[in-house]
Design a protein around this motif. Structure first.
Motif, short mmCIF file in Angstrom:
data_model
loop_
_atom_site.label_atom_id
_atom_site.label_comp_id
_atom_site.label_asym_id
_atom_site.label_seq_id
_atom_site.Cartn_x
_atom_site.Cartn_y
_atom_site.Cartn_z
N LEU A 85 0.87 -1.18 0.00
CA LEU A 85 0.00 0.00 0.00
C LEU A 85 0.90 1.22 0.00
CD1 LEU A 85 -1.49 -2.22 2.11
CD2 LEU A 85 -3.20 -0.43 2.06
N ALA A 86 0.74 2.06 -1.00
CA ALA A 86 1.66 3.19 -1.08
C ALA A 86 0.95 4.44 -1.61
CB ALA A 86 2.83 2.84 -2.00
N GLY A 87 1.39 5.56 -1.08
CA GLY A 87 0.94 6.84 -1.60
C GLY A 87 2.18 7.65 -1.93
N ALA A 88 2.33 8.08 -3.18
CA ALA A 88 3.56 8.78 -3.57
C ALA A 88 3.32 9.58 -4.83
CB ALA A 88 4.69 7.77 -3.77
N GLU A 89 4.28 10.43 -5.14
CA GLU A 89 4.21 11.13 -6.43
C GLU A 89 4.51 10.14 -7.56
OE1 GLU A 89 2.83 14.62 -5.57
OE2 GLU A 89 3.96 14.63 -7.45
N ARG A 90 5.60 9.40 -7.35
CA ARG A 90 6.03 8.43 -8.39
C ARG A 90 6.23 7.07 -7.73
NH1 ARG A 90 10.77 9.61 -8.87
NH2 ARG A 90 10.87 11.48 -7.59
N VAL A 91 5.67 6.07 -8.33
CA VAL A 91 5.84 4.70 -7.82
C VAL A 91 6.29 3.81 -8.97
CG1 VAL A 91 4.71 2.70 -6.77
CG2 VAL A 91 4.06 5.01 -6.06
N THR A 92 7.35 3.06 -8.68
CA THR A 92 7.81 2.08 -9.68
C THR A 92 7.86 0.71 -9.02
OG1 THR A 92 9.18 3.76 -10.74
CG2 THR A 92 9.68 1.45 -11.25
N ILE A 93 7.17 -0.24 -9.62
CA ILE A 93 7.18 -1.60 -9.09
C ILE A 93 7.85 -2.50 -10.12
CG2 ILE A 93 5.77 -3.53 -8.28
CD1 ILE A 93 3.59 -1.48 -7.59
N SER A 94 8.97 -3.07 -9.69
CA SER A 94 9.65 -4.00 -10.60
C SER A 94 9.94 -5.33 -9.92
CB SER A 94 10.95 -3.38 -11.13
OG SER A 94 11.74 -2.94 -10.04
N GLY A 95 9.45 -5.48 -8.71
CA GLY A 95 9.70 -6.72 -7.97
C GLY A 95 8.43 -7.54 -7.80
N ASP A 96 8.42 -8.40 -6.77
CA ASP A 96 7.29 -9.30 -6.54
C ASP A 96 6.44 -8.81 -5.35
OD1 ASP A 96 8.57 -10.76 -8.42
OD2 ASP A 96 9.44 -12.23 -7.02
N VAL A 97 5.15 -8.99 -5.50
CA VAL A 97 4.25 -8.69 -4.38
C VAL A 97 3.37 -9.92 -4.16
CG1 VAL A 97 2.42 -7.18 -3.51
CG2 VAL A 97 4.22 -6.23 -4.96
N GLY A 98 3.37 -10.42 -2.94
CA GLY A 98 2.69 -11.69 -2.66
C GLY A 98 1.17 -11.58 -2.71
N GLU A 99 0.64 -10.44 -2.39
CA GLU A 99 -0.83 -10.30 -2.42
C GLU A 99 -1.22 -9.07 -3.23
OE1 GLU A 99 -2.34 -10.74 1.56
OE2 GLU A 99 -1.38 -12.69 1.81
N GLN A 155 5.84 -8.85 -10.64
CA GLN A 155 4.87 -9.93 -10.49
C GLN A 155 3.97 -9.62 -9.30
OE1 GLN A 155 6.05 -14.01 -10.71
NE2 GLN A 155 7.92 -13.52 -11.84
N ILE A 156 2.70 -9.54 -9.58
CA ILE A 156 1.75 -9.24 -8.50
C ILE A 156 0.78 -10.41 -8.41
CG2 ILE A 156 -0.06 -7.66 -7.71
CD1 ILE A 156 1.39 -5.45 -9.33
N ALA A 157 0.76 -11.06 -7.25
CA ALA A 157 -0.06 -12.27 -7.12
C ALA A 157 -1.55 -11.93 -6.97
CB ALA A 157 0.41 -13.07 -5.90
N GLY A 158 -1.85 -10.74 -6.47
CA GLY A 158 -3.25 -10.38 -6.27
C GLY A 158 -3.70 -9.31 -7.25
N ASP A 159 -4.62 -8.44 -6.74
CA ASP A 159 -5.15 -7.38 -7.59
C ASP A 159 -4.24 -6.16 -7.57
OD1 ASP A 159 -7.34 -9.00 -7.92
OD2 ASP A 159 -8.46 -8.08 -6.27
#
Lengths: 175, 556
Positions: free
Chosen positions: B322-336, B352-356
């Protein structure tokens, strides 16, 4: 400490009057002594409440007669006033001379004092309240749970009995 | 001609006829006496008789050969009590004066000045770390002095309670005495916690071979943890580097935070720059700062909650992000699941995002989604972040849940408060000017108390007092609507001729209040009015009680 000193002076000065009031209400000397002590003990505990601009006698007498009436009520001696024969008052009154006439002739306070002691409590208590503590009719009425006219009736009956007793007694005995 | 009865004449003679009720009867008797010699004589005789009775009774009192028994019992009790109180008060005052000079002036005031001049610096984190450092060095003395102040105040309250109980027994002084006495004893109890505290101006280093078995609290300019901390690590500094192992929780507050080691528990970090490189994090991450980075070798088994300008998450998160930011970069894994509120969101090919994936952004199309990114759940655009605040709360089930919770919580608190303080049931709101007066008092209290608390708190010495005032103010604020609700409930039952019951009054009143304050548009102003009235009622009741509990001067 100032309160203590002032109270001690008042205690010494008013002890006889409070005792006289208690004795008149309770009749027995030992009961009156206890009541007087209790009155001053209560007064001492609440001395801070006493308003110094008012007569001390009114305040201490109020404590004393409240305590005495409580004592009489506890013993079941305080009789309910009977107001049913008010019509007889005038008949009785007209036949007796007033106490003034008797006492002026006899000049005896002792005679009157004894007669007051012999009054039934239901007459003696309002009588003492009125003429020793100098409570108003309304104050006596509040204290005894009556109305002002009933207080008047009781006082008049007390006076009728006193007149009767004073007239019956040989004046020369106590003179 | 009819003569008045002797009873009537006696009442007239002794001025016992009522001035208004019996005015006509008194006038009649007076007129009659003018023309009737017989009745006039009888009235005079009755007056004279009354004087004789009074004189006889007074004579008896004067003639008593009585002396008052020894009044020592009055004197002795008074002297003993006053002597004891005087001794205690004199000791207290002497001690207080000495302590005030040394503890209050020398320690608190001068120390506060020293703190103010030492820590005045433009850097927020430097200010924070130096404040922490100062508290580390001198905080114990300050706390001891505050504790002494608290103990003295409570001791004085206990004495006051003792004095009141002694002179005039009552529930309130006895309660005050009990609370003050027991709290004083608790305050005097020695602390039982054990901490290892380190503070240095420049650098604190826990070497790789070193192990700290306790919780470590450390403040310095630079802190480096290369060894092992068996407990928690609480650190405030300008630069924090963790390369070792922390078995407990890491709480870090610094300009730059770098974690390359292992943290067994939760990680809470706030700083300009927060970086995790090859870190193994056992618990949740709560992060705040300007820049937050988790490299690809970082593994966090719990959730990641962050608020920052930029978040670069290349590592592995075991549960939700859960994040609030100006810029967000996701390049890793999230379990849910992933829930983001940002201006720019990039989900890279390697993500890789396992959930929504839920996101709030200025536009749905502004999501940059890599072609090879894997999202096993759904992608849900939830609109602009600003829209969330403007939506009607009545259409969300959360609103009803919270309203019900508030209702029952208010009922429980109200019932307990009214049971403990039955005086509160005496509240009443009169109409007209009195209501305005109550509202005025409530408004003044609402506004003035926090301002006064702030002014007092600035002086440092008055900080505990300000904290107490603020706490009381918040409590009254919370209770205000409950009191008004009780009043409403009671009024309704009284109208219906039913004897009011506390629980029913509260249930009905709170139901009405809860429904009313949540009406769109007018609910908020009604809420304010009810709060102001409630505060006014409580304050008025407090002052009324204070007046009535002061020593009475009336007759017995």
């Amino acid at each position: 400490m100032a309160d203590s000193a002032a109270f001690e002076i008042l205690y010494k000065e008013y002890y006889p009057r409070v005792f006289a009031l208690c004795r008149r209400l309770l009749l027995r000397r030992e009961c009156a002594e206890d009541a007087t002590q209790e009155t001053f003990t209560r007064a001492f505990k609440t001395f801070q409440k006493y308003q110094s601009d008012k007569p001390f006698w009114h305040w201490i007498a109020s404590i004393a007669h409240h305590h005495c009436i409580d004592q009489l009520r506890l013993r079941g001696r305080l009789q309910e006033a009977d107001m049913s024969v008010e019509a007889d008052l005038d008949n009785a009154a007209s036949s007796e001379p007033l106490a003034e006439e008797v006492l002026i002739a006899g000049e005896s306070h002792t005679q009157l004092s004894d007669a007051i002691d012999q009054l039934p409590e239901k007459y003696r208590i309002p009588f003492v309240m009125a003429y020793q503590v100098h409570l108003s009719y309304d104050e006596i009425a509040d204290l005894l749970g009556l109305n002002r006219t009933h207080v008047g009736v009781l006082l008049l009956r007390a006076k009728l009995q006193l007149r009767s007793k004073l007239t019956e007694s040989p004046q020369g005995e106590s003179a | 001609m009819k003569h008045p009865t002797q009873l009537q004449l006696m009442l007239f003679a002794e001025s016992a006829l009522h001035p208004t009720e019996d005015a006509s009867a008194a006038a009649e008797i007076a007129n009659h006496l003018q023309s009737c010699e017989q009745c006039r004589s009888l009235t005079a005789a009755l007056r004279s008789e009354t004087r004789i009775f009074s004189k006889a009774l007074a004579f008896e009192a004067e003639a008593q050969p009585l002396h008052a028994p020894n009044p020592d019992r009055f004197r002795k009790t008074l002297q003993l009590r006053d002597l004891t109180l005087a001794t205690v008060v004199a000791s207290l005052v002497t001690g207080l004066v000495q302590w005030s000079w040394k503890a209050l002036f020398e320690e608190l005031v001068l120390s506060a000045l020293a703190w103010g001049t030492e820590t005045w610096a433009p850097s927020f984190y430097a200010l924070a770390s130096r404040t922490f450092l100062f508290i580390q060095e001198k905080g114990a003395d300050m706390l001891n002095n505050y504790l002494a102040l608290l103990v003295t105040v409570l001791g004085a309250l206990a004495l006051f309670g003792l004095h009141r109980v002694w002179r005039r027994p009552g529930v309130f002084p006895a309660l005050l005495l009990t609370i003050a006495g027991s709290t004083t004893l608790m305050a005097l109890a020695p602390p039982s916690h054990a901490l290892k505290v380190m503070s240095q101006e420049d650098e604190v280093v826990i070497a790789a071979t070193e192990t700290v078995n306790d919780t470590l609290v450390v403040a310095a300019r630079d802190v480096s943890i290369h060894g092992t901390i068996e407990g928690n690590l609480f650190v405030a500094a300008e630069n924090v580097t963790v390369t070792g192992n922390i078995n407990g929780t890491l709480l870090a507050f610094a300009e730059d935070i770098s974690v390359t080691g292992n943290v067994g528990g939760m990680t809470v970090a706030a700083g300009d720059s927060v970086e995790f490189e090859s870190a193994m994090l056992g618990g949740d991450l709560w992060l705040a700062g300007d820049s937050i980075e988790l490299d690809s070798d970082t593994v966090a088994q719990g959730n990641l909650v962050s608020g920052s300008s930029s978040l670069d998450m290349a590592g592995s998160i075991g549960r939700d992000l859960l994040a609030g930011a100006e810029r967000v970069t996701i390049s890793g894994d999230v379990g849910e699941n992933v829930e983001i509120s940002a201006r720019r969101l990039t989900v890279s090919d390697s993500a890789q995002i396992a959930g929504d994936l839920s996101y709030r952004m200025p536009g749905a199309d502004e999501l940059v989604l890599g072609d090879e990114a894997i999202i096993r759940g759904e992608i849900d655009y939830k609109g602009e972040p600003e829209n969330f605040q403007a939506r009607n709360p009545l259409v969300h089930h959360d609103f009803y849940l919270w309203s019900v919770l508030w209702y029952f919580a208010a009922f429980l608190v109200g019932w307990l408060t009214f049971t403990a303080l039955p005086t509160l049931t005496r509240v009443k709101l009169d109409g007209g000017k009195d209501s305005l007066k109550t509202a005025g008092i409530g408004f003044l209290t609402l506004v003035s108390v926090p301002v006064m608390a702030l002014i007092i708190a600035v002086t440092i010495v008055g900080f505990p007092l300000a904290a107490l005032a603020t706490g009381g103010w918040l409590a009254v604020w919370y209770l205000a609507k409950i009191v008004v609700a009780y009043l409403i409930g009671r009024t309704i039952f009284e109208w219906r001729g039913i004897s009011p019951n506390l629980a029913l009054c509260l249930l009905v009143g709170l139901l009405i209040v809860t429904a009313t304050i949540n009406i769109p548009l007018i609910g908020a102003p009604i809420n304010l009015v009810l709060t102001i009235l409630g505060i006014g009622l409580i304050v008025q009741l407090w002052f009324t009680r204070a007046k009535s509990s002061s020593p009475a001067t009336g007759n017995l």
